[in-house]
Design a protein around this motif. Structure first.
Motif, PDB file in Angstrom:
ATOM      1  N   ILE A 210      37.879  54.614  43.880  1.00 47.51           N
ATOM      2  CA  ILE A 210      38.345  53.246  44.088  1.00 47.51           C
ATOM      3  C   ILE A 210      39.851  53.259  44.316  1.00 47.51           C
ATOM      4  CG2 ILE A 210      36.512  52.257  42.644  1.00 47.51           C
ATOM      5  CD1 ILE A 210      38.592  51.901  40.418  1.00 47.51           C
ATOM      6  N   ASP A 211      40.317  52.226  44.965  1.00 47.04           N
ATOM      7  CA  ASP A 211      41.754  52.013  45.104  1.00 47.04           C
ATOM      8  C   ASP A 211      42.202  51.301  43.822  1.00 47.04           C
ATOM      9  OD1 ASP A 211      44.307  50.984  45.588  1.00 47.04           O
ATOM     10  OD2 ASP A 211      43.907  50.662  47.712  1.00 47.04           O
ATOM     11  N   THR A 212      42.951  52.007  42.982  1.00 48.41           N
ATOM     12  CA  THR A 212      43.320  51.420  41.689  1.00 48.41           C
ATOM     13  C   THR A 212      44.275  50.242  41.829  1.00 48.41           C
ATOM     14  OG1 THR A 212      45.075  53.082  41.454  1.00 48.41           O
ATOM     15  CG2 THR A 212      42.938  53.560  40.439  1.00 48.41           C
ATOM     16  N   GLY A 213      44.906  50.110  42.970  1.00 50.62           N
ATOM     17  CA  GLY A 213      45.797  48.967  43.166  1.00 50.62           C
ATOM     18  C   GLY A 213      45.031  47.695  43.447  1.00 50.62           C
ATOM     19  N   SER A 214      44.010  47.781  44.291  1.00 49.91           N
ATOM     20  CA  SER A 214      43.242  46.591  44.683  1.00 49.91           C
ATOM     21  C   SER A 214      41.823  46.593  44.131  1.00 49.91           C
ATOM     22  CB  SER A 214      43.182  46.495  46.212  1.00 49.91           C
ATOM     23  OG  SER A 214      42.480  47.613  46.741  1.00 49.91           O
ATOM     24  N   GLY A 215      41.329  47.753  43.675  1.00 53.17           N
ATOM     25  CA  GLY A 215      39.950  47.872  43.210  1.00 53.17           C
ATOM     26  C   GLY A 215      38.950  48.019  44.335  1.00 53.17           C
ATOM     27  N   ALA A 216      39.425  48.135  45.565  1.00 54.37           N
ATOM     28  CA  ALA A 216      38.523  48.229  46.715  1.00 54.37           C
ATOM     29  C   ALA A 216      37.768  49.559  46.695  1.00 54.37           C
ATOM     30  CB  ALA A 216      39.301  48.078  48.016  1.00 54.37           C
ATOM     31  N   VAL A 217      36.467  49.502  47.062  1.00 54.17           N
ATOM     32  CA  VAL A 217      35.634  50.697  47.159  1.00 54.17           C
ATOM     33  C   VAL A 217      34.524  50.407  48.170  1.00 54.17           C
ATOM     34  CG1 VAL A 217      34.169  49.966  45.232  1.00 54.17           C
ATOM     35  CG2 VAL A 217      34.246  52.383  45.881  1.00 54.17           C
ATOM     36  N   THR A 218      34.113  51.419  48.920  1.00 54.91           N
ATOM     37  CA  THR A 218      33.048  51.262  49.913  1.00 54.91           C
ATOM     38  C   THR A 218      31.803  51.971  49.416  1.00 54.91           C
ATOM     39  OG1 THR A 218      34.662  51.145  51.718  1.00 54.91           O
ATOM     40  CG2 THR A 218      32.377  51.630  52.308  1.00 54.91           C
ATOM     41  N   VAL A 219      30.685  51.219  49.345  1.00 50.00           N
ATOM     42  CA  VAL A 219      29.406  51.765  48.899  1.00 50.00           C
ATOM     43  C   VAL A 219      28.377  51.480  49.983  1.00 50.00           C
ATOM     44  CG1 VAL A 219      27.588  51.668  47.170  1.00 50.00           C
ATOM     45  CG2 VAL A 219      29.988  51.430  46.475  1.00 50.00           C
ATOM     46  N   LEU A 224      33.197  46.761  48.430  1.00 54.82           N
ATOM     47  CA  LEU A 224      33.083  46.091  47.139  1.00 54.82           C
ATOM     48  C   LEU A 224      34.413  46.119  46.428  1.00 54.82           C
ATOM     49  CD1 LEU A 224      29.724  47.728  45.872  1.00 54.82           C
ATOM     50  CD2 LEU A 224      30.022  45.692  47.317  1.00 54.82           C
ATOM     51  N   THR A 225      34.514  45.352  45.362  1.00 54.27           N
ATOM     52  CA  THR A 225      35.720  45.334  44.560  1.00 54.27           C
ATOM     53  C   THR A 225      35.387  45.672  43.109  1.00 54.27           C
ATOM     54  OG1 THR A 225      36.736  43.641  45.964  1.00 54.27           O
ATOM     55  CG2 THR A 225      37.683  43.956  43.771  1.00 54.27           C
ATOM     56  N   ALA A 226      35.952  46.756  42.622  1.00 52.05           N
ATOM     57  CA  ALA A 226      35.796  47.128  41.218  1.00 52.05           C
ATOM     58  C   ALA A 226      36.927  46.459  40.427  1.00 52.05           C
ATOM     59  CB  ALA A 226      35.853  48.637  41.067  1.00 52.05           C
ATOM     60  N   ARG A 227      36.563  45.820  39.346  1.00 49.56           N
ATOM     61  CA  ARG A 227      37.545  45.076  38.559  1.00 49.56           C
ATOM     62  C   ARG A 227      37.603  45.617  37.140  1.00 49.56           C
ATOM     63  NH1 ARG A 227      38.749  40.800  41.750  1.00 49.56           N
ATOM     64  NH2 ARG A 227      37.136  40.095  43.244  1.00 49.56           N
TER      65      ARG A 227
END
Length: 230
Positions: A210-219, A224-227
């Motif tokens: 995940i992108d720890t800055g925005s929480g963005a992740v592709t599945v 998606l956004t991980a929070r």
């Protein structure tokens, strides 16, 4: 001389009669002055004035005893914070999020083993978390570290998790992707290392970063956004 005999006799009789009358009068006066034996008995003496009065059944009011203030200050729930670390053998990672006296923990090996656990945090920092399927995490918060033991299928190890500084901590994402229910969990450790699993309809596999800055992740081609755990 012969006539004086009857005269003396008469005078002696009169004297005797006077003596008898005098004796009868004296006896009557004495009898009348004596107390009558037929009078009513004297009343019983009244109780002594010094006798102790009966005790009242109603207690007399007394001044309330002032309570002594407690010198020990009550403990409060640990402050909200995230903790992240590993099991003793390094085979799995552990993250714990404390929120308002509650705890959410995530344990995963980054491949197939994972568990989300929940429970209360004691005022003494004790944690006893479960997932309802046999997994358990028991530990104690001391200072900036949670240490204890974690148990789930195929894994039983002591662990240690230290207080995390953002972006380190615990992240989660849920969504529906191509008709499948997707649940992702990530533990971001100090230094930037990530360990996570994405389950599709209950089937686990290693999670993408995940992108720890925005929480963005592709599945599976879906963004998606991980929070962080709220």
């Amino acid at each position: 001389m012969q006539r004086s005999g009857p005269l003396y006799t008469l005078l002696a009789g009169l004297a005797l009669a006077l003596i008898m009358l005098s004796l009868n009068a004296t006896t009557g006066d004495v009898a009348s002055s004596a107390p009558s034996t037929s009078s009513s008995p004297a009343p019983a003496p009244s109780p002594r004035a010094s006798r102790t009065p009966p005790v009242s059944s109603t207690p007399s009011p007394s001044a309330p005893t002032p309570s002594t203030p407690s010198t020990a200050s009550p403990r409060s729930a640990p402050p909200d914070a995230d903790y992240a670390g590993r099991t003793a053998d390094g085979a799995a990672s552990v993250a714990v999020a404390l929120r308002m006296g509650k705890a959410v923990a995530y344990v995963c090996d980054g491949r197939t083993k994972e568990a989300w656990l929940r429970g209360d945090v004691g005022d003494d920092g004790a944690l006893r978390l479960t997932d309802g399927h046999g997994a358990r995490l028991e530990g104690t918060l001391r200072g900036a570290t949670i240490s204890g033991d974690v148990r789930l299928t195929g894994l039983r190890q002591p662990f240690e998790a230290r207080k995390a500084v953002k972006p380190s901590g615990l992240y989660r994402a849920t969504a529906s992707v191509r008709g499948a229910k997707v649940v992702g969990g990530w533990i971001v450790l100090q230094g930037g290392a990530q360990v996570g699993i994405v389950s599709r309809d209950g089937e686990p596999s290693a999670a993408p970063r995940i992108d720890t800055g925005s929480g963005a992740v592709t599945v599976d081609g879906e963004r998606l956004t991980a929070r962080p755990i709220p």
